[in-house]
Design a protein around this motif. Structure first.
Motif, PDB file in Angstrom:
ATOM      1  N   LEU A 284      21.858   3.545  37.585  1.00 53.97           N
ATOM      2  CA  LEU A 284      21.030   3.797  36.407  1.00 53.97           C
ATOM      3  C   LEU A 284      20.665   2.462  35.791  1.00 53.97           C
ATOM      4  O   LEU A 284      21.436   1.504  35.874  1.00 53.97           O
ATOM      5  CB  LEU A 284      21.795   4.629  35.371  1.00 53.97           C
ATOM      6  N   CYS A 285      19.524   2.389  35.139  1.00 47.81           N
ATOM      7  CA  CYS A 285      19.128   1.148  34.469  1.00 47.81           C
ATOM      8  C   CYS A 285      18.895   1.405  32.989  1.00 47.81           C
ATOM      9  O   CYS A 285      18.052   2.226  32.622  1.00 47.81           O
ATOM     10  CB  CYS A 285      17.867   0.571  35.101  1.00 47.81           C
ATOM     11  N   PHE A 286      19.667   0.714  32.136  1.00 45.09           N
ATOM     12  CA  PHE A 286      19.458   0.769  30.693  1.00 45.09           C
ATOM     13  C   PHE A 286      18.553  -0.396  30.297  1.00 45.09           C
ATOM     14  O   PHE A 286      18.835  -1.549  30.651  1.00 45.09           O
ATOM     15  CB  PHE A 286      20.785   0.627  29.943  1.00 45.09           C
ATOM     16  N   ILE A 287      17.498  -0.090  29.580  1.00 42.60           N
ATOM     17  CA  ILE A 287      16.654  -1.142  29.010  1.00 42.60           C
ATOM     18  C   ILE A 287      16.926  -1.171  27.513  1.00 42.60           C
ATOM     19  O   ILE A 287      16.835  -0.140  26.844  1.00 42.60           O
ATOM     20  CB  ILE A 287      15.160  -0.881  29.287  1.00 42.60           C
ATOM     21  N   LEU A 288      17.273  -2.352  27.007  1.00 39.76           N
ATOM     22  CA  LEU A 288      17.588  -2.457  25.587  1.00 39.76           C
ATOM     23  C   LEU A 288      17.211  -3.824  25.049  1.00 39.76           C
ATOM     24  O   LEU A 288      16.550  -4.612  25.734  1.00 39.76           O
ATOM     25  CB  LEU A 288      19.042  -2.106  25.301  1.00 39.76           C
ATOM     26  N   HIS A 289      17.604  -4.111  23.841  1.00 33.46           N
ATOM     27  CA  HIS A 289      17.103  -5.278  23.104  1.00 33.46           C
ATOM     28  C   HIS A 289      18.126  -6.390  22.957  1.00 33.46           C
ATOM     29  O   HIS A 289      17.825  -7.419  22.358  1.00 33.46           O
ATOM     30  CB  HIS A 289      16.663  -4.840  21.710  1.00 33.46           C
ATOM     31  N   ASN A 290      19.311  -6.202  23.505  1.00 36.26           N
ATOM     32  CA  ASN A 290      20.386  -7.166  23.273  1.00 36.26           C
ATOM     33  C   ASN A 290      21.443  -6.983  24.351  1.00 36.26           C
ATOM     34  O   ASN A 290      21.482  -5.957  25.041  1.00 36.26           O
ATOM     35  CB  ASN A 290      20.994  -6.934  21.883  1.00 36.26           C
ATOM     36  N   SER A 291      22.296  -7.965  24.483  1.00 34.75           N
ATOM     37  CA  SER A 291      23.463  -7.808  25.348  1.00 34.75           C
ATOM     38  C   SER A 291      24.423  -6.808  24.717  1.00 34.75           C
ATOM     39  O   SER A 291      24.460  -6.660  23.495  1.00 34.75           O
ATOM     40  CB  SER A 291      24.162  -9.165  25.506  1.00 34.75           C
ATOM     41  N   ILE A 292      25.179  -6.121  25.550  1.00 31.38           N
ATOM     42  CA  ILE A 292      26.194  -5.210  24.998  1.00 31.38           C
ATOM     43  C   ILE A 292      27.535  -5.916  24.826  1.00 31.38           C
ATOM     44  O   ILE A 292      28.464  -5.362  24.242  1.00 31.38           O
ATOM     45  CB  ILE A 292      26.386  -3.966  25.889  1.00 31.38           C
ATOM     46  N   ASP A 293      27.638  -7.155  25.356  1.00 35.12           N
ATOM     47  CA  ASP A 293      28.920  -7.861  25.372  1.00 35.12           C
ATOM     48  C   ASP A 293      29.045  -8.904  24.273  1.00 35.12           C
ATOM     49  O   ASP A 293      30.140  -9.160  23.785  1.00 35.12           O
ATOM     50  CB  ASP A 293      29.117  -8.572  26.716  1.00 35.12           C
ATOM     51  N   GLU A 294      27.935  -9.537  23.924  1.00 38.20           N
ATOM     52  CA  GLU A 294      27.983 -10.619  22.957  1.00 38.20           C
ATOM     53  C   GLU A 294      26.661 -10.675  22.206  1.00 38.20           C
ATOM     54  O   GLU A 294      25.625 -10.295  22.740  1.00 38.20           O
ATOM     55  CB  GLU A 294      28.242 -11.960  23.657  1.00 38.20           C
ATOM     56  N   PRO A 295      26.690 -11.117  20.948  1.00 38.31           N
ATOM     57  CA  PRO A 295      25.445 -11.190  20.176  1.00 38.31           C
ATOM     58  C   PRO A 295      24.549 -12.307  20.701  1.00 38.31           C
ATOM     59  O   PRO A 295      24.892 -13.479  20.585  1.00 38.31           O
ATOM     60  CB  PRO A 295      25.927 -11.471  18.747  1.00 38.31           C
ATOM     61  N   ILE A 296      23.421 -11.949  21.269  1.00 40.74           N
ATOM     62  CA  ILE A 296      22.490 -12.940  21.806  1.00 40.74           C
ATOM     63  C   ILE A 296      21.213 -12.982  20.966  1.00 40.74           C
ATOM     64  O   ILE A 296      20.857 -14.009  20.410  1.00 40.74           O
ATOM     65  CB  ILE A 296      22.174 -12.649  23.279  1.00 40.74           C
ATOM     66  N   ASN A 297      20.532 -11.850  20.853  1.00 33.70           N
ATOM     67  CA  ASN A 297      19.325 -11.818  20.021  1.00 33.70           C
ATOM     68  C   ASN A 297      19.644 -11.503  18.568  1.00 33.70           C
ATOM     69  O   ASN A 297      18.896 -11.874  17.674  1.00 33.70           O
ATOM     70  CB  ASN A 297      18.338 -10.781  20.568  1.00 33.70           C
ATOM     71  N   ASN A 298      20.731 -10.799  18.343  1.00 36.48           N
ATOM     72  CA  ASN A 298      21.161 -10.449  16.995  1.00 36.48           C
ATOM     73  C   ASN A 298      22.603  -9.962  17.070  1.00 36.48           C
ATOM     74  O   ASN A 298      23.193  -9.858  18.151  1.00 36.48           O
ATOM     75  CB  ASN A 298      20.263  -9.367  16.391  1.00 36.48           C
TER      76      ASN A 298
END
Length: 797
Positions: A284-298
């Motif tokens: 499966l491919c999740f498209i999202l706005h940020n990393s789930i592991d560390e704050p990158i964009n916010n």
């Protein structure tokens, strides 16, 4: 034009292997090339009949029969001499299996330079040519066949053609001009075999030629997994001869092994094997706005925590991809999560700088990369969680081009307005009172763009919503706004509500903390301990909260009635006169139970219709009642289960009235607390299973991946090499090292101060004068301290 080739296959017994080898050569080799089968007086009579049958059936096959066993070296030399002198030769062991296009690729490699003498393909059993484990005997990787593994190697090859000191004899392409110039194998020194091809290659090297591996070709070699004592003795003896004849050979081999110039080739093949395996496991491919592991964009928020929980549970049995744009580094980051492993890819993708802040522009490079990534990694289903930060039109175009079914999750209202929380320029939730005119004014005020933004945005988002196979929201409230915004789409037919999970099954039973005992002893008019939890901005009620505590601070009768704690980030400054608020700042989710121990009530003064609000469930899971606004989707859950109170407006006065009532009537809190203890918490496992049930209804769709790829395997490997070199553990070690270094520097400075104090003392000055006197009268000074410090101190004075 490349020359024709004679394929020489020396044969001694091994009937089944030989038959398999010849069959593969016939199947995958053009008939313009010649095949020379040389039977070295095999003791198995079936061998003669076998090669005779092939020679009679195929005109391009010639057979030679040794009347007595000559051994491998002399058999090869006879074949060299009797083969067509106008052709190059390939020496091929009879226990090999060739693969499609093998000869064409080897020939292409051989003529990549006029100074190439020999070419050896990759194999499973060929020392420096062995893959995927270098220098080892390998079985064909699990899930692969000889054919599929060869196809994979050809597809992903970096075509580096690395140099090696010697060819490996299982499959050895030799140019005819090199054979004529260098001579045949040395039968005198290596008559019984082993080392003859190494000697030949060393002689060719001395004439200015070099030897390469064709890393696009794979030939299977059965070989022997173990060495017999006689064979081992022969290798040892011939190695001594080889070292005597070519003293530089073994040091060069040692240097090759130490340097391992094949690391990229091996790593690339291992990576591609993993990717190939992932493709078979319905990824499966999740498209999202940020990393789930560390704050990158916010900072990490509810969407990221939700995706992390899904991935943690689902990736135990099937791969999950995540794709987002790293705005800080201009990279498309693509991660693979599977069974507690993570593989990271970073694809450079610089946006046109002058358009970075605009919503409608075409990023050709982004579109190519997104299409290429989805084509290459072949997810069975795409799950879009957020598209903020991506060029929306290109993202939609990419989805249409790959034609993979996709699901949309509604975590906020980004697909209604780019101001995803629908807070207008007057800092009000706009949905209920917006008009075409007010939208135009708001767009100009917030985005500094014309009315076309709203129109274009609406058209694009309609297309995206219409193309979704399923739309998932965490609450009916969230879906209702989209149904009202896009009535023509009839979204109700393909919408599904799935509540967010907030805790693992293992921790579900031990999370709640009973507050009954504390509240039973609470007295009327005792201080009410109130928490504001989460990352609080204007949309989540930061200004409402300031107004609330300001009203309390300005009325003496309330000063001691309430105490407030902000557990999380608060994005606005608090007025200095407000004294009864404690700010704890950001917290780890694991700490929340401890932070709520002394809290009576948590408030959520959101002024926007938050689609779920994970934090409400987290607070309730720790046994703390809540007060929420009526626009918050959590209000439905609070009402349904009686887990708190709903403020009918987004005003500080209404919040204050509820707090005053509860402070004066603590028994009301006790009543609600019983219901809080029974609030149904959704665990991660239950949530993940609900999603898997929906995925299962879609994932069997047929997807056509037989298309020209937009992205090359080399780009995939380069993106893999760009991954962060530092793991979290390594980063921690680095931080510890820096901390240790800082301590050592402090200690060093302290020592310098002590030394300076010593050097300015009377005793030190006397010592320096005495040593200088000795130096002037010619007495040698064996004093390292004086040599390092004395002269400098003396000259400085």
């Amino acid at each position: 034009m490349h020359p024709t080739v004679t394929i020489i296959i020396p044969i001694y017994n091994a009937y089944e292997d030989t038959n398999q080898c010849i069959e593969s050569v016939l199947k995958y080799t053009d008939k313009q090339h010649k095949i020379l089968l040389v039977n070295d007086a095999s003791s198995d009579p079936r061998i003669f009949e076998l090669i005779k049958k092939f020679a009679l059936e195929y005109t391009h096959i010639q057979m030679l029969q040794n009347q007595e066993n000559l051994g491998f070296v002399q058999t090869c030399n006879r074949a060299f001499g009797e083969s067509d002198r106008e052709t190059d030769v390939i020496l091929l062991n009879s226990d090999t299996i060739v693969t499609p296009q093998w000869l064409e690729k080897l020939t292409h490699a051989a003529y990549s330079s006029p100074y190439v003498a020999t070419v050896t393909p990759l194999t499973n059993n060929g020392t420096v040519c062995s893959v995927p484990n270098w220098l080892e005997y390998n079985d064909i990787p699990e899930g692969q066949t000889i054919l599929s593994f060869a196809q994979l190697i050809e597809k992903v090859s970096l075509r580096k053609y690395p140099h090696i000191p010697t060819a490996v004899g299982f499959c050895m392409y030799i140019k005819r001009k090199v054979l004529d110039e260098v001579g045949y194998f040395d039968a005198e020194n290596f008559g019984r075999g082993y080392g003859e091809e190494n000697d030949f290659c060393c002689r060719a090297t001395k004439r200015g030629y070099f030897h390469i591996i064709d890393d696009a070709t794979f030939v299977y070699h059965a070989g022997s997994k173990s060495f017999k004592a006689e064979k081992q003795k022969l290798i040892e003896d011939n190695s001594k001869v080889l070292a005597r004849l070519h003293p530089r050979y073994f040091p060069e081999v040692h240097s090759l092994i130490q340097a391992n110039p094949f690391k990229d080739i091996i790593d690339n093949i291992e990576l591609q094997l993993k990717i190939d395996n992932f493709k078979r496991l319905s990824p499966l491919c999740f498209i999202l706005h940020n990393s789930i592991d560390e704050p990158i964009n916010n900072h990490l928020g509810g969407t990221e925590y939700h995706c992390a929980a899904l991935i943690s549970n689902i990736s135990k049995t099937r791969p999950i991809y995540t794709l987002f744009f790293n705005q800080n580094s201009s990279l498309i980051e693509f991660d693979i999560y599977y069974q507690q492993q993570k593989i990271n890819f970073k694809f450079p993708c610089e946006f046109q700088e002058k358009y970075r802040q605009q919503y409608f522009h075409h990023e050709r490079h982004f579109l190519r990369l997104m299409v290429g990534i989805l084509q290459y990694f072949q997810p069975k289903l795409i799950h879009i969680h957020h598209l903020i930060g991506l060029p929306l039109a290109d993202a939609i175009a990419a989805l249409q081009k790959v034609d993979i079914p996709y699901i949309l999750s509604l975590h906020d209202y980004y697909l209604i307005c780019p101001n995803y929380n629908l807070i207008d320029y007057q800092e009000k939730f706009c949905f209920e009172h917006k008009t075409a005119e007010s939208c135009q004014v708001c767009i100009q005020k917030i985005f500094n763009q014309g009315e076309e933004l709203k129109y274009q945005w609406s058209i694009l988002c309609q297309n995206l919503l219409a193309g979704a196979t399923l739309i998932i929201a965490p609450s009916k409230t969230a879906i209702s706004y989209f149904e009202r915004e896009y009535p023509q789409l009839n979204l109700q037919e393909k919408s599904k509500v799935i509540r967010h999970g907030i805790i693992s099954q293992a921790n579900q039973q031990i999370t709640k903390i009973s507050y009954n005992d504390k509240l039973h002893v609470n007295k009327k008019n005792q201080t009410l301990r109130v928490a504001l939890v989460g990352s609080i901005n204007i949309a989540k009620g930061a200004k409402l909260f300031i107004d609330l505590v300001d009203k309390i601070s300005c009325q003496q009768e309330f000063v001691n009635s309430f105490s407030f704690e902000i557990i999380g980030r608060f994005n606005l400054p608090l007025p200095e006169h407000i004294k009864n608020v404690r700010i704890r700042n950001a917290y780890n989710r694991e700490e929340l139970g401890f932070l709520l121990e002394n809290i009576d009530i948590a408030i959520f003064p959101n002024i926007w219709a938050e689609t779920y609000c994970l934090t409400v469930d987290e607070v309730l899971s720790h046994g703390v009642p809540v007060i929420v606004t009526s626009v918050n989707a959590a209000s439905d859950r609070v009402k349904e289960f009686g887990a708190g109170w709903v403020c009918n407006s987004t005003s500080a006065d209404d919040f204050l009235n509820i707090l005053i009532y509860l402070q004066k009537n603590p028994a009301e809190i006790t009543k609600v607390l019983t219901k809080v203890q029974n609030f149904p918490i959704v665990c991660y496992e239950e949530m993940a299973q609900n999603y898997l049930n929906e995925y299962a209804k879609i994932q069997n769709c047929e997807i056509n991946y037989d298309i020209t790829l937009e992205i090359s395997p080399e780009e995939i490997f380069q993106a893999y090499l760009l991954k962060s070199d530092l793991s979290i553990y390594q980063k921690e070690l680095m931080e510890q090292s820096i901390e240790t270094l800082q301590k050592e520097l402090v200690e060093l400075n302290q020592l310098k101060v002590m030394i300076l104090a010593m050097e300015t003392s009377k005793l030190w000055k006397i010592r320096v004068a005495w040593l200088n006197l000795k130096k002037r009268i010619g007495i040698k000074i064996n004093d390292s301290w004086m040599q390092e410090r004395g002269d400098k101190i003396n000259s400085a004075r």
